[in-house]
Design a protein around this motif. Structure first.
Motif, mmCIF file in Angstrom:
data_model
loop_
_atom_site.group_PDB
_atom_site.id
_atom_site.type_symbol
_atom_site.label_atom_id
_atom_site.label_comp_id
_atom_site.label_asym_id
_atom_site.label_seq_id
_atom_site.Cartn_x
_atom_site.Cartn_y
_atom_site.Cartn_z
ATOM 1 N N THR A 1 0.834 -1.200 0.000
ATOM 2 C CA THR A 1 0.000 0.000 0.000
ATOM 3 C C THR A 1 0.869 1.250 0.000
ATOM 4 N N LEU B 1 0.804 3.575 -3.487
ATOM 5 C CA LEU B 1 0.236 4.916 -3.322
ATOM 6 C C LEU B 1 1.295 5.969 -3.051
ATOM 7 N N GLN B 2 2.575 5.526 -2.969
ATOM 8 C CA GLN B 2 3.694 6.435 -2.717
ATOM 9 C C GLN B 2 3.442 7.294 -1.475
ATOM 10 N N LEU B 3 3.052 6.622 -0.405
ATOM 11 C CA LEU B 3 2.714 7.320 0.824
ATOM 12 C C LEU B 3 3.967 7.823 1.532
ATOM 13 N N PHE C 1 -2.725 5.865 6.106
ATOM 14 C CA PHE C 1 -3.486 6.238 4.908
ATOM 15 C C PHE C 1 -4.954 6.337 5.277
#
Length: 367
Positions: free
Chosen positions: A196, A200-202, A214
């Motif tokens: 994740t 999503l390049q969190l 997130f």
């Protein structure tokens, strides 16, 4: 997404008429902020706009309830407080909770400019310095550090939806005003939290303890840091055991949930699960009312048959609604999670202040 929800009357939201091409749904006047909760999460809205002047609750209650709603949805929240000051208690309280999109100006032109900025995602009210601290939800919680409740969610087979149920349960508990987190605790080899973060390049991460955040959900991929995680003050720890797990360890948790399905393969996997370990485990699982069962993707016509199949566990058997987005709370599942967790809705005690209290920069007018 389903467009814009305006929590208030169409008259109060008249500025929207020529400001957006998205469909706008008006709830009509709602004086009790708690009555907004199910409406806000009823659909996957892009933006939710609140007319603050309609509410009769204490400003602490308004801010805390709206914060809980925001934890359950990915919608952007905007606030109409036409003619109000940014130093008003209700605005300060909402800014304290992390909201910054307000329409305050009483003149149509400037108000529309503020609304346009808000709809584009820009803040119109930054942090506000104030002397008196605003109370927080955590100070009024019915749970405290040291009384954490551990929920274990396991699956009868692979790809049965344990991760979705775990995330939805976290969102529900947040919606009820509690601090909860997701802990990846399976042996499948699939790193959901890490994937994740990468997909999503969190950037909201803490690599030291394996935390990724997130949609307001703290997720942990490193259970070896459980002591540190417990020290962070979460009231609920939601473990995603996946489908390959120790029944003994799963049974040790405070609340145990098994995710099942109604297809022949899934029912056969459920039977295999019951046969795991000794007969005492099977007896504990089936007959002692210590386990809750959530069935996914079951046609309504088959639900009674499933409950009959579950025999003594029928009273602890529930059916999950279709949930395409695990990070947005599906309100249809709220009765299921309410029955399983018995979590109370944490609301700050009201001080019975009247309407004029919203406009006061101080304590407001007592009734």
């Amino acid at each position: 997404m389903a467009g814009i929800l305006f929590v208030g009357s169409e008259m109060a939201g008249h500025l929207l008429s020529d400001m957006t091409e998205l469909p706008v749904t008006y709830t009509g006047t709602i004086q009790d902020v708690e009555k907004c909760r199910d409406l806000v999460i009823a659909d996957n809205y892009k933006t939710v706009i609140f007319d603050l002047k309609q509410f009769r609750d204490d400003f602490h209650v308004i801010a805390s309830e709206i914060k809980k709603m925001s934890m359950a949805t990915q919608a952007q929240f905007v606030f109409f407080f036409i003619g109000g000051s940014k130093k008003t208690n209700i605005v300060v309280a909402l800014v304290e909770e992390g909201f910054h999109c307000f329409v305050l100006n009483s003149l149509n032109g400037p108000a529309k400019d503020e609304l346009q900025l808000c709809l584009a995602g820009y803040a119109t009210v930054e942090d506000i310095a104030h002397e008196e601290p605003i109370e927080t939800i955590a100070e009024h919680s019915d749970n405290s550090v040291g009384k954490q409740i551990v929920i274990a969610i396991g699956g009868c087979c692979d790809r049965i939806g344990t991760t979705t149920q775990a995330l939805q349960l976290v969102k529900y508990l947040q919606f009820m005003g509690h601090r909860a987190c997701y802990i990846q605790y399976n042996h499948s080899g699939y790193d959901f939290v890490g994937r994740t973060k990468d997909i999503l390049q969190l950037e909201d991460v803490d690599n030291d303890i394996g935390r990724v955040t997130f949609a307001n959900v703290d997720m942990y991929a490193a259970p070896e840091h459980i002591a540190e995680i417990k020290a962070m003050g979460y009231e609920y720890l939601v473990y995603d055991f996946g489908h390959d797990f120790s029944v003994t360890e799963w049974l040790e948790k405070d609340i145990r949930i098994l995710v099942c399905g109604s297809s022949p393969y899934e029912l056969d996997s459920y039977s295999d699960f019951v046969r795991r370990g000794s007969q005492s485990y099977a007896s504990n699982i089936i007959y002692n009312n210590n386990v809750h069962y959530i069935f996914s993707f079951v046609p309504e016509a088959d639900m009674d048959d499933i409950k009959e199949l579950m025999e003594a566990a029928g009273d602890h058997t529930y059916f999950s609604a279709y949930t395409p987005d695990a990070f947005t709370l599906n309100a249809a599942n709220n009765p299921v999670y309410a029955a399983i967790t018995e979590a109370k809705n944490v609301t700050i005690p009201q001080k019975k202040r009247g309407f004029l209290g919203l406009f006061s920069g101080g304590k407001g007018v007592n009734k």
